[in-house]
Design a protein around this motif. Structure first.
Motif, PDB file in Angstrom:
ATOM      1  N   VAL A  65     -31.405 -22.117  14.569  1.00  0.00           N
ATOM      2  CA  VAL A  65     -31.979 -20.969  15.279  1.00  0.00           C
ATOM      3  C   VAL A  65     -33.423 -21.277  15.672  1.00  0.00           C
ATOM      4  CG1 VAL A  65     -32.618 -18.540  15.108  1.00  0.00           C
ATOM      5  CG2 VAL A  65     -30.466 -19.351  14.091  1.00  0.00           C
ATOM      6  N   VAL A  66     -33.668 -21.371  16.994  1.00  0.00           N
ATOM      7  CA  VAL A  66     -35.002 -21.692  17.498  1.00  0.00           C
ATOM      8  C   VAL A  66     -35.249 -20.918  18.795  1.00  0.00           C
ATOM      9  CG1 VAL A  66     -36.521 -23.494  18.384  1.00  0.00           C
ATOM     10  CG2 VAL A  66     -34.982 -24.009  16.497  1.00  0.00           C
ATOM     11  N   PRO A  67     -36.327 -20.130  18.874  1.00  0.00           N
ATOM     12  CA  PRO A  67     -36.676 -19.503  20.153  1.00  0.00           C
ATOM     13  C   PRO A  67     -37.325 -20.522  21.083  1.00  0.00           C
ATOM     14  CG  PRO A  67     -38.307 -18.948  18.504  1.00  0.00           C
ATOM     15  CD  PRO A  67     -37.252 -19.750  17.795  1.00  0.00           C
ATOM     16  N   TYR A  68     -37.140 -20.352  22.381  1.00  0.00           N
ATOM     17  CA  TYR A  68     -37.820 -21.194  23.368  1.00  0.00           C
ATOM     18  C   TYR A  68     -38.214 -20.319  24.553  1.00  0.00           C
ATOM     19  CZ  TYR A  68     -33.169 -21.439  25.622  1.00  0.00           C
ATOM     20  OH  TYR A  68     -31.967 -21.133  26.216  1.00  0.00           O
ATOM     21  N   TYR A  80     -22.693 -24.633  20.299  1.00  0.00           N
ATOM     22  CA  TYR A  80     -24.118 -24.470  20.551  1.00  0.00           C
ATOM     23  C   TYR A  80     -24.308 -23.363  21.582  1.00  0.00           C
ATOM     24  CZ  TYR A  80     -23.571 -29.018  18.440  1.00  0.00           C
ATOM     25  OH  TYR A  80     -23.189 -30.037  17.600  1.00  0.00           O
ATOM     26  N   VAL A  81     -25.315 -22.526  21.364  1.00  0.00           N
ATOM     27  CA  VAL A  81     -25.490 -21.325  22.177  1.00  0.00           C
ATOM     28  C   VAL A  81     -26.899 -21.263  22.744  1.00  0.00           C
ATOM     29  CG1 VAL A  81     -25.408 -18.802  22.205  1.00  0.00           C
ATOM     30  CG2 VAL A  81     -23.842 -20.093  20.718  1.00  0.00           C
ATOM     31  N   ARG A  82     -26.981 -20.985  24.035  1.00  0.00           N
ATOM     32  CA  ARG A  82     -28.248 -20.597  24.667  1.00  0.00           C
ATOM     33  C   ARG A  82     -28.125 -19.125  25.052  1.00  0.00           C
ATOM     34  NH1 ARG A  82     -31.638 -24.770  26.521  1.00  0.00           N
ATOM     35  NH2 ARG A  82     -30.795 -26.869  26.251  1.00  0.00           N
ATOM     36  N   TYR A  83     -29.026 -18.318  24.512  1.00  0.00           N
ATOM     37  CA  TYR A  83     -29.010 -16.882  24.774  1.00  0.00           C
ATOM     38  C   TYR A  83     -30.206 -16.542  25.652  1.00  0.00           C
ATOM     39  CZ  TYR A  83     -28.877 -11.841  23.834  1.00  0.00           C
ATOM     40  OH  TYR A  83     -28.821 -10.475  23.961  1.00  0.00           O
ATOM     41  N   SER A 130     -37.603 -28.925  14.457  1.00  0.00           N
ATOM     42  CA  SER A 130     -37.933 -28.651  15.857  1.00  0.00           C
ATOM     43  C   SER A 130     -39.402 -28.989  16.082  1.00  0.00           C
ATOM     44  CB  SER A 130     -37.662 -27.187  16.216  1.00  0.00           C
ATOM     45  OG  SER A 130     -38.457 -26.310  15.433  1.00  0.00           O
ATOM     46  N   PHE A 131     -39.702 -29.352  17.328  1.00  0.00           N
ATOM     47  CA  PHE A 131     -41.057 -29.794  17.639  1.00  0.00           C
ATOM     48  C   PHE A 131     -41.266 -29.750  19.146  1.00  0.00           C
ATOM     49  CE2 PHE A 131     -43.394 -33.565  19.223  1.00  0.00           C
ATOM     50  CZ  PHE A 131     -44.675 -33.218  18.834  1.00  0.00           C
ATOM     51  N   ASP A 132     -42.350 -29.078  19.572  1.00  0.00           N
ATOM     52  CA  ASP A 132     -42.764 -29.113  20.976  1.00  0.00           C
ATOM     53  C   ASP A 132     -41.615 -28.759  21.915  1.00  0.00           C
ATOM     54  OD1 ASP A 132     -44.573 -29.437  23.032  1.00  0.00           O
ATOM     55  OD2 ASP A 132     -44.220 -31.595  23.230  1.00  0.00           O
ATOM     56  N   ASN A 133     -40.959 -27.620  21.647  1.00  0.00           N
ATOM     57  CA  ASN A 133     -39.842 -27.136  22.467  1.00  0.00           C
ATOM     58  C   ASN A 133     -38.663 -28.105  22.469  1.00  0.00           C
ATOM     59  OD1 ASN A 133     -39.456 -24.633  23.658  1.00  0.00           O
ATOM     60  ND2 ASN A 133     -39.602 -25.451  25.731  1.00  0.00           N
ATOM     61  N   LYS A 134     -38.486 -28.816  21.353  1.00  0.00           N
ATOM     62  CA  LYS A 134     -37.364 -29.734  21.202  1.00  0.00           C
ATOM     63  C   LYS A 134     -36.713 -29.513  19.838  1.00  0.00           C
ATOM     64  CE  LYS A 134     -39.851 -33.316  23.792  1.00  0.00           C
ATOM     65  NZ  LYS A 134     -40.491 -34.656  23.698  1.00  0.00           N
ATOM     66  N   LEU A 135     -35.414 -29.719  19.793  1.00  0.00           N
ATOM     67  CA  LEU A 135     -34.699 -29.734  18.525  1.00  0.00           C
ATOM     68  C   LEU A 135     -34.471 -31.184  18.119  1.00  0.00           C
ATOM     69  CD1 LEU A 135     -32.032 -26.898  18.790  1.00  0.00           C
ATOM     70  CD2 LEU A 135     -33.545 -27.281  16.861  1.00  0.00           C
TER      71      LEU A 135
END
Length: 364
Positions: free
Chosen positions: A268-271, A286-289, A314-319
């Motif tokens: 779970v990671v917001p972007y 895998y889900v993009r919401y 996660s790091f710098d908008n990366k998983l």
């Protein structure tokens, strides 16, 4: 009543309080039978990778968590539970030494970067501090009455997460501020009291989640943790069954092997555009919401083997995901349709089966 309301309003104005109502929890409905939700593509179409140098001092059989600092990559294995330090390009630099002497660690279950210093949670209750190259700087916290597995630093506070390993505690989350307990949150469920599990990345950018819960929380401050999303599945969902009886660790192992139930929220990671998460069913999905609409992907990355493991950070908008050298080489050798994958060929060119795992940085 009118006078009371005026008084309360004046107090709020003088104290600067916010009278707006809390936003209701947002429901994310995921269904593999809903064609409009499912994509034939892969969740990621681009990535960077780092090969971790293997020396006699840096042989990694598995990886539980990865952190990326200004100039260093920190790797925490699951079995050899101490921290290994690499350069940004994968050269081995140092590792924390095991033992009971000053600066040595017994069992590191989690780590975090605070002001470019490495914090590690050792033996479930002591936080030790090191510089970016692993030089010991002293102890930071000692949780004498609270065993936990994971930790995270947010805005000067320390969050400690107990995934049911401490049978004396009724709460999963403890917040520490200035070395004092600011609060205990997220009560444990009675039906899972006999279960414990490993969970390294419980908090990403203020969003709190764990595999046995369908609720994603948002950390606001040391006194406010709010439910943000409720993830819903069809009837064949572990999250609807878990209140039926008291479960054990063996029950969880059976669920983990089952292909009949939606289960295990992870990654779970917001972007910028929305929220990323994944779950298990017959395999990992895998889900993009985004904008209130979920898109479900059945593959992590085209041209590479599928893995059921969670992301390791996660790091710098990366998983960050991990592939073993053996997985990559076997896939390249046996899947004729992927022989033309230039990036896979490039990764495998100098790879042997005994090499360290390879880090994949997937761009959200």
């Amino acid at each position: 009543m009118y006078r009371l309301f005026i008084v309360m309003l004046l107090v709020c104005i003088l104290q600067g309080c916010n009278m707006s109502e809390e936003k209701p929890i947002e429901r994310i409905v995921l269904d593999l039978d809903a064609k409009e939700q499912c994509s034939s593509g892969a969740a990621f179409d681009s990535f960077d990778y780092v090969k971790l140098e293997m020396t006699p001092e840096s042989m990694l059989t598995d990886i539980g968590k990865v952190l990326v600092g200004k100039n260093r990559i920190y790797v925490l294995p699951i079995r050899d539970a101490r921290v290994f330090i690499f350069s940004k390009t994968g050269e081995y630099i140092n590792s924390l030494k095991r033992g009971q002497g000053p600066g040595e660690v017994m069992f590191v279950s989690d780590m975090d970067i605070v002001n470019d210093e490495l914090y590690v949670l050792d033996n479930y209750r002591v936080v030790r501090k090191y510089d970016s190259d692993g030089k010991y700087l002293g102890n930071v916290h000692s949780l004498e009455d609270y065993y936990c597995f994971s930790m995270k630093s947010i805005g000067g506070e320390m969050l400690f997460f107990d995934p049911y390993i401490n049978k004396r505690s009724d709460y999963m989350l403890r917040v520490m501020s200035n070395n004092e307990v600011a609060g205990n949150y997220l009560g444990k469920e009675d039906n899972l009291s006999k279960v414990s599990f490993l969970h390294y990345n419980f908090c990403n950018q203020g969003y709190i989640s764990w595999p046995l819960s369908d609720t994603i929380y948002q950390y606001v401050d040391k006194t406010t943790i709010l439910p943000k999303y409720l993830v819903s599945f069809p009837d064949n969902s572990f999250f609807k069954l878990k209140n039926d009886k008291k479960y054990t660790g063996d029950d969880m192992c059976k669920f983990n092997q089952s292909k009949d139930y939606y289960r295990w929220l992870k990654d779970v990671v917001p972007y910028d555009e929305g929220l990323f998460l994944s779950f298990n069913y017959d395999k990992s999905y895998y889900v993009r919401y985004e904008d209130g609409n979920p898109t479900i992907y059945g593959r992590l990355l085209d041209g590479f083997p599928e893995i059921k493991r969670s992301s390791v950070g996660s790091f710098d908008n990366k998983l960050i995901y991990v592939y073993t050298a053996e997985e990559l080489l076997e896939y390249k050798e046996n899947d004729d349709t992927k022989k033309g994958n230039e990036k896979l060929v490039d990764i495998c060119r100098t790879l042997s089966e005994d090499d360290n795992p390879v880090l994949f940085f997937m761009k959200l």
